[in-house]
Design a protein around this motif. Structure first.
Motif, mmCIF file in Angstrom:
data_model
loop_
_atom_site.group_PDB
_atom_site.id
_atom_site.type_symbol
_atom_site.label_atom_id
_atom_site.label_comp_id
_atom_site.label_asym_id
_atom_site.label_seq_id
_atom_site.Cartn_x
_atom_site.Cartn_y
_atom_site.Cartn_z
ATOM 1 N N ILE B 2 0.855 -1.190 0.000
ATOM 2 C CA ILE B 2 0.000 0.000 0.000
ATOM 3 C C ILE B 2 0.893 1.244 0.000
ATOM 4 O O ILE B 2 1.870 1.311 0.752
ATOM 5 C CB ILE B 2 -0.898 0.012 1.248
ATOM 6 N N PRO B 3 0.608 2.249 -0.878
ATOM 7 C CA PRO B 3 1.456 3.451 -0.919
ATOM 8 C C PRO B 3 1.398 4.235 0.397
ATOM 9 O O PRO B 3 0.386 4.243 1.097
ATOM 10 C CB PRO B 3 0.849 4.270 -2.060
ATOM 11 N N THR B 4 2.515 4.921 0.724
ATOM 12 C CA THR B 4 2.658 5.578 2.020
ATOM 13 C C THR B 4 1.631 6.674 2.283
ATOM 14 O O THR B 4 1.127 6.745 3.396
ATOM 15 C CB THR B 4 4.079 6.154 2.158
ATOM 16 N N PRO B 5 1.303 7.570 1.309
ATOM 17 C CA PRO B 5 0.325 8.613 1.624
ATOM 18 C C PRO B 5 -1.003 8.025 2.088
ATOM 19 O O PRO B 5 -1.647 8.560 2.991
ATOM 20 C CB PRO B 5 0.147 9.371 0.301
ATOM 21 N N LEU B 6 -1.371 6.886 1.517
ATOM 22 C CA LEU B 6 -2.612 6.239 1.907
ATOM 23 C C LEU B 6 -2.536 5.760 3.362
ATOM 24 O O LEU B 6 -3.473 5.920 4.144
ATOM 25 C CB LEU B 6 -2.869 5.060 0.974
ATOM 26 N N VAL B 7 -1.369 5.185 3.706
ATOM 27 C CA VAL B 7 -1.175 4.726 5.079
ATOM 28 C C VAL B 7 -1.253 5.914 6.028
ATOM 29 O O VAL B 7 -1.892 5.855 7.085
ATOM 30 C CB VAL B 7 0.185 4.009 5.216
ATOM 31 N N ASP B 8 -0.606 7.039 5.636
ATOM 32 C CA ASP B 8 -0.639 8.233 6.473
ATOM 33 C C ASP B 8 -2.057 8.711 6.690
ATOM 34 O O ASP B 8 -2.478 8.990 7.820
ATOM 35 C CB ASP B 8 0.184 9.360 5.825
ATOM 36 N N PHE B 12 -4.153 9.002 10.218
ATOM 37 C CA PHE B 12 -4.732 10.197 10.826
ATOM 38 C C PHE B 12 -6.225 10.013 11.074
ATOM 39 O O PHE B 12 -6.740 10.460 12.104
ATOM 40 C CB PHE B 12 -4.440 11.436 9.975
ATOM 41 N N VAL B 13 -6.911 9.315 10.161
ATOM 42 C CA VAL B 13 -8.336 9.059 10.399
ATOM 43 C C VAL B 13 -8.512 8.210 11.655
ATOM 44 O O VAL B 13 -9.309 8.524 12.549
ATOM 45 C CB VAL B 13 -8.953 8.363 9.173
ATOM 46 N N PHE B 14 -7.720 7.133 11.749
ATOM 47 C CA PHE B 14 -7.843 6.238 12.901
ATOM 48 C C PHE B 14 -7.482 6.958 14.195
ATOM 49 O O PHE B 14 -8.168 6.822 15.213
ATOM 50 C CB PHE B 14 -6.945 5.016 12.733
ATOM 51 N N MET C 1 3.123 8.632 8.788
ATOM 52 C CA MET C 1 2.886 8.091 10.134
ATOM 53 C C MET C 1 4.214 8.012 10.897
ATOM 54 O O MET C 1 4.844 6.974 10.929
ATOM 55 C CB MET C 1 2.250 6.705 10.008
ATOM 56 N N SER C 2 4.605 9.164 11.451
ATOM 57 C CA SER C 2 5.881 9.167 12.163
ATOM 58 C C SER C 2 5.694 8.572 13.561
ATOM 59 O O SER C 2 4.590 8.549 14.095
ATOM 60 C CB SER C 2 6.413 10.589 12.281
ATOM 61 N N THR C 3 6.812 8.086 14.131
ATOM 62 C CA THR C 3 6.763 7.509 15.473
ATOM 63 C C THR C 3 6.201 8.509 16.469
ATOM 64 O O THR C 3 5.384 8.158 17.321
ATOM 65 C CB THR C 3 8.191 7.099 15.895
ATOM 66 N N GLU C 4 6.625 9.792 16.314
ATOM 67 C CA GLU C 4 6.179 10.817 17.264
ATOM 68 C C GLU C 4 4.666 10.983 17.217
ATOM 69 O O GLU C 4 4.009 11.097 18.263
ATOM 70 C CB GLU C 4 6.859 12.161 16.960
ATOM 71 N N ALA C 5 4.127 11.003 16.002
ATOM 72 C CA ALA C 5 2.674 11.212 15.871
ATOM 73 C C ALA C 5 1.908 10.108 16.592
ATOM 74 O O ALA C 5 0.946 10.371 17.319
ATOM 75 C CB ALA C 5 2.289 11.255 14.392
ATOM 76 N N VAL C 6 2.358 8.864 16.416
ATOM 77 C CA VAL C 6 1.662 7.757 17.077
ATOM 78 C C VAL C 6 1.801 7.875 18.588
ATOM 79 O O VAL C 6 0.839 7.647 19.340
ATOM 80 C CB VAL C 6 2.207 6.400 16.588
ATOM 81 N N LEU C 7 3.013 8.267 19.046
ATOM 82 C CA LEU C 7 3.218 8.390 20.497
ATOM 83 C C LEU C 7 2.320 9.479 21.076
ATOM 84 O O LEU C 7 1.803 9.342 22.192
ATOM 85 C CB LEU C 7 4.685 8.690 20.795
ATOM 86 N N ILE C 8 2.133 10.579 20.323
ATOM 87 C CA ILE C 8 1.270 11.646 20.829
ATOM 88 C C ILE C 8 -0.176 11.158 20.901
ATOM 89 O O ILE C 8 -0.890 11.421 21.880
ATOM 90 C CB ILE C 8 1.401 12.899 19.936
ATOM 91 N N ALA C 9 -0.610 10.394 19.890
ATOM 92 C CA ALA C 9 -1.963 9.827 19.946
ATOM 93 C C ALA C 9 -2.105 8.927 21.164
ATOM 94 O O ALA C 9 -3.116 8.976 21.885
ATOM 95 C CB ALA C 9 -2.258 9.043 18.666
ATOM 96 N N ALA C 10 -1.065 8.109 21.422
ATOM 97 C CA ALA C 10 -1.111 7.222 22.586
ATOM 98 C C ALA C 10 -1.186 8.033 23.868
ATOM 99 O O ALA C 10 -1.952 7.712 24.787
ATOM 100 C CB ALA C 10 0.118 6.315 22.597
ATOM 101 N N ALA C 11 -0.407 9.137 23.934
ATOM 102 C CA ALA C 11 -0.423 9.982 25.131
ATOM 103 C C ALA C 11 -1.798 10.595 25.322
ATOM 104 O O ALA C 11 -2.297 10.695 26.454
ATOM 105 C CB ALA C 11 0.635 11.077 24.996
ATOM 106 N N ALA C 12 -2.437 11.005 24.216
ATOM 107 C CA ALA C 12 -3.773 11.594 24.328
ATOM 108 C C ALA C 12 -4.758 10.567 24.883
ATOM 109 O O ALA C 12 -5.549 10.876 25.782
ATOM 110 C CB ALA C 12 -4.234 12.085 22.960
#
Lengths: 310, 189, 101
Positions: B2-8, B12-14, C1-12
């Protein structure tokens, strides 16, 4: 090895299969009712009546209740139908012919079955009415009881495959089908098949003694959709049963996908016939049997299939 | 793949879904709705776990939480006031302290996440994660796995002992009167 | 989806859980707060497994232990609710001023 079909093929394929399956369930159910009642198959009427009923549903007025949870009420049939589509997407039709060959196919299917409880509960709770809520709680007692035997029965099919992937589970049955290898598995699985679509003997949540149970307040298109979602769950469960226990696409002479469809139809027929021939089971009895008999039986099934692999 | 922008975008939605529904759990006026929101929050986290390559954990989380939410709903009907939960209610205490504590916890953890220096060693092949986990469970980590199993078994025994019909708290038949609306009502009686 | 972004979501998620566990009166709602906290912890754990542990399967193993903790918390929590209800008819924390037998 994860293989996923592109979405422009996957969506129409699953939707078409489910639509055909739902219609087939409606027709077959009527035909069986006619045969069992002794009035003959009446094929023409059986084929037209579901269509006429569906068309009429669009003309029916929408019934309202006092302060319902409108969002949840609308979501419930979509959730149940979506779960059926999700489960069906995991089932391989033939070698390489699968929408989603996930490594964790077995766990994903189990998660879908667990979410059926949520869909039914949501459907019974959201109208804010007494009879649907009764149905929802009945299903809670029923579903929590058959979850564990179901998981154990499916788990035994993953043992010979040494994988949780549904494709690998089918491939492991090339020489010997699971229904022979572990004869207890399929009956256990069919109990669940009746349970997740609350069909026939296990139809307590939508039962007539509750004036339709969780769908007592449904009308028009909503009622139609809920019925269609139940029927599609039945199709998905029958397809998974054919893959998990009846050797999937393996069979002599005919090509693989044809065998797969035949086996699915056979299981579907078995479940539908059970719906007409068996009496409804009281919840207390079902809960007792599930916990005291089905779980030990399913455990024994896992042990025996494990022992054969040693 | 799956391409990265889609994963991103999916992430963000999740993530937004998990946080918003998680917040709605304590902002809704009905317990059943709160349970549904919590399940939605968990499902979104399950989605993120799948995106991170941990398919098995994501699916197991979904499987577990669906059953748990149903049990929660049944417990609500058994013991809580306003069980079907479509009538408004607020049951909150020390609201401000709790809000400050929650915010402080978030800020502290987010700071750790942002300022912490984590090594950049991504997992090599996400597709093999399930198999590796299985080998780990029944290989090197067998003892941990078995300990978890024994813990669950003792929990089952303990829970049955506490909640059973003739548990240490008296007969089950006494428990069918609904609770008083005021905390001190029964003391006064 | 950077590591930091996921960690901030987890912190929230963890922060919301702390708020819920401290502010709710009802036992069940309080447990929902605890669940959200564990939810955030699992998310943080898995992102660190995926991004910083080089694919060491023990990271996933630890997440399974966390899920066990969650199951234990639920089972014992509901059992205690049942017990407390039998003795005190209590469904909110305010009713437990006296924690004696």
């Amino acid at each position: 090895m994860n293989v996923y079909a592109p979405i422009q093929i996957a969506l129409p394929a699953v939707a078409l299969t489910l639509a055909l399956g739902v219609y087939l369930v409606a027709v077959a159910d009527r035909v069986m009712a006619g045969v069992i009642a002794g009035s003959g198959p009446e094929l023409r009427a059986a084929m037209l009546t579901p269509l006429r009923g569906a068309a009429l549903a669009f003309l029916q007025w929408r019934r309202a209740t006092e302060r319902p949870d409108a969002g949840g009420w609308a979501l419930a049939p979509a959730l149940l139908g979506g779960l059926a589509a999700f489960a069906l997407a995991l089932v391989p039709l033939g070698p390489g012919l699968v929408v989603a060959d996930a490594d964790t196919g077995f766990v994903a299917f189990s998660a879908a079955i667990a979410f059926v409880m949520i869909a039914v509960y949501l459907h019974g709770w959201s109208p804010n009415s007494a009879l649907p809520l009764h149905g929802a709680y009945r299903y809670g007692a029923q579903a929590l009881s058959f979850q564990i035997p179901f998981l154990l029965a499916m788990l035994a099919t993953a043992l010979p495959a040494e994988s949780l992937s549904i494709v690998r589970i089918v491939e492991a049955q090339a020489t010997l089908w699971n229904v022979v290898r572990e004869p207890v598995g399929l009956p256990l699985y069919l109990v669940v098949g009746l349970g997740v679509s609350f069909w026939g003997p296990l139809n307590m949540p939508d039962a007539t003694d509750l004036a339709g149970g969780t769908s007592a307040e449904d009308s028009g298109v909503a009622r139609l959709l809920w019925g269609a979602a139940r029927a599609s769950m039945l199709v998905a469960v029958a397809a998974m049963g054919a893959a998990g226990f009846l050797g999937g696409w393996f069979g002599p002479f005919l090509p693989g996908p044809v065998w797969m469809i035949l086996k699915t139809l056979a299981l579907l027929g078995l479940i539908l016939a059970a719906g007409h021939l068996l009496a409804r089971i009281r919840i207390e009895l079902f809960v007792l049997v599930s916990w005291a008999i089905l779980i030990p039986l399913a455990l024994l099934n896992v042990f025996v299939s494990g022992a054969f692999l040693l | 793949m799956i391409p990265t922008p889609l994963v991103d975008a999916a992430f963000f939605v999740f993530a937004a879904g998990a946080i918003v529904t998680g917040y709605r759990v304590f902002r809704t006026d009905s317990m059943v709705r709160a349970a549904f929101y919590l399940l939605a929050s968990f499902s979104a986290v399950g989605g993120i776990l799948v995106l991170l390559g941990s398919e098995f954990l994501g699916m197991v989380l979904l499987l577990m939480m669906a059953g748990e939410m149903l049990i929660m709903a049944i417990v609500m009907v058994m013991y809580m006031m306003n069980p079907a939960g479509l009538n408004p209610m607020t049951m909150v205490h020390q609201n401000r302290v709790a809000a400050v504590a929650g915010l402080a916890a978030f800020l502290a953890l987010a700071a750790v996440g942002l300022l912490g220096d984590f090594p950049d060693r991504p997992a090599p092949q996400p597709a093999l994660a399930t198999e590796e986990l299985g080998i780990e469970l029944l290989g090197d980590s067998m003892l941990v796995f078995q300990t978890a199993g024994v813990t669950l078994l003792s929990t089952m025994i303990g829970a049955v002992a506490i909640a059973g019909r003739r548990g240490r708290s008296g007969s089950a038949e006494d428990g069918s009167i609904e609770p008083a609306l005021q905390p001190d009502e029964e003391d006064a009686a | 989806m950077s590591t930091e972004a996921v960690l901030i979501a987890a912190a929230a998620l963890f922060g919301i859980g702390v708020y819920g566990a401290l502010s709710q009166q009802s036992f069940v709602m309080l447990m929902m707060g605890l669940e959200l906290m564990i939810n955030g912890a699992i998310l943080a754990l898995v992102v660190l497994w995926a991004r910083a542990a080089g694919g060491n399967p023990q990271g996933q193993m630890l997440a399974i232990v966390f899920m066990t903790v969650m199951a234990v918390e639920m089972a014992l929590g509901f059992a205690l609710i049942t017990g407390v209800y039998r003795v005190r008819r209590a469904d909110i924390t305010e009713k437990l001023r006296r924690l004696k037998g």
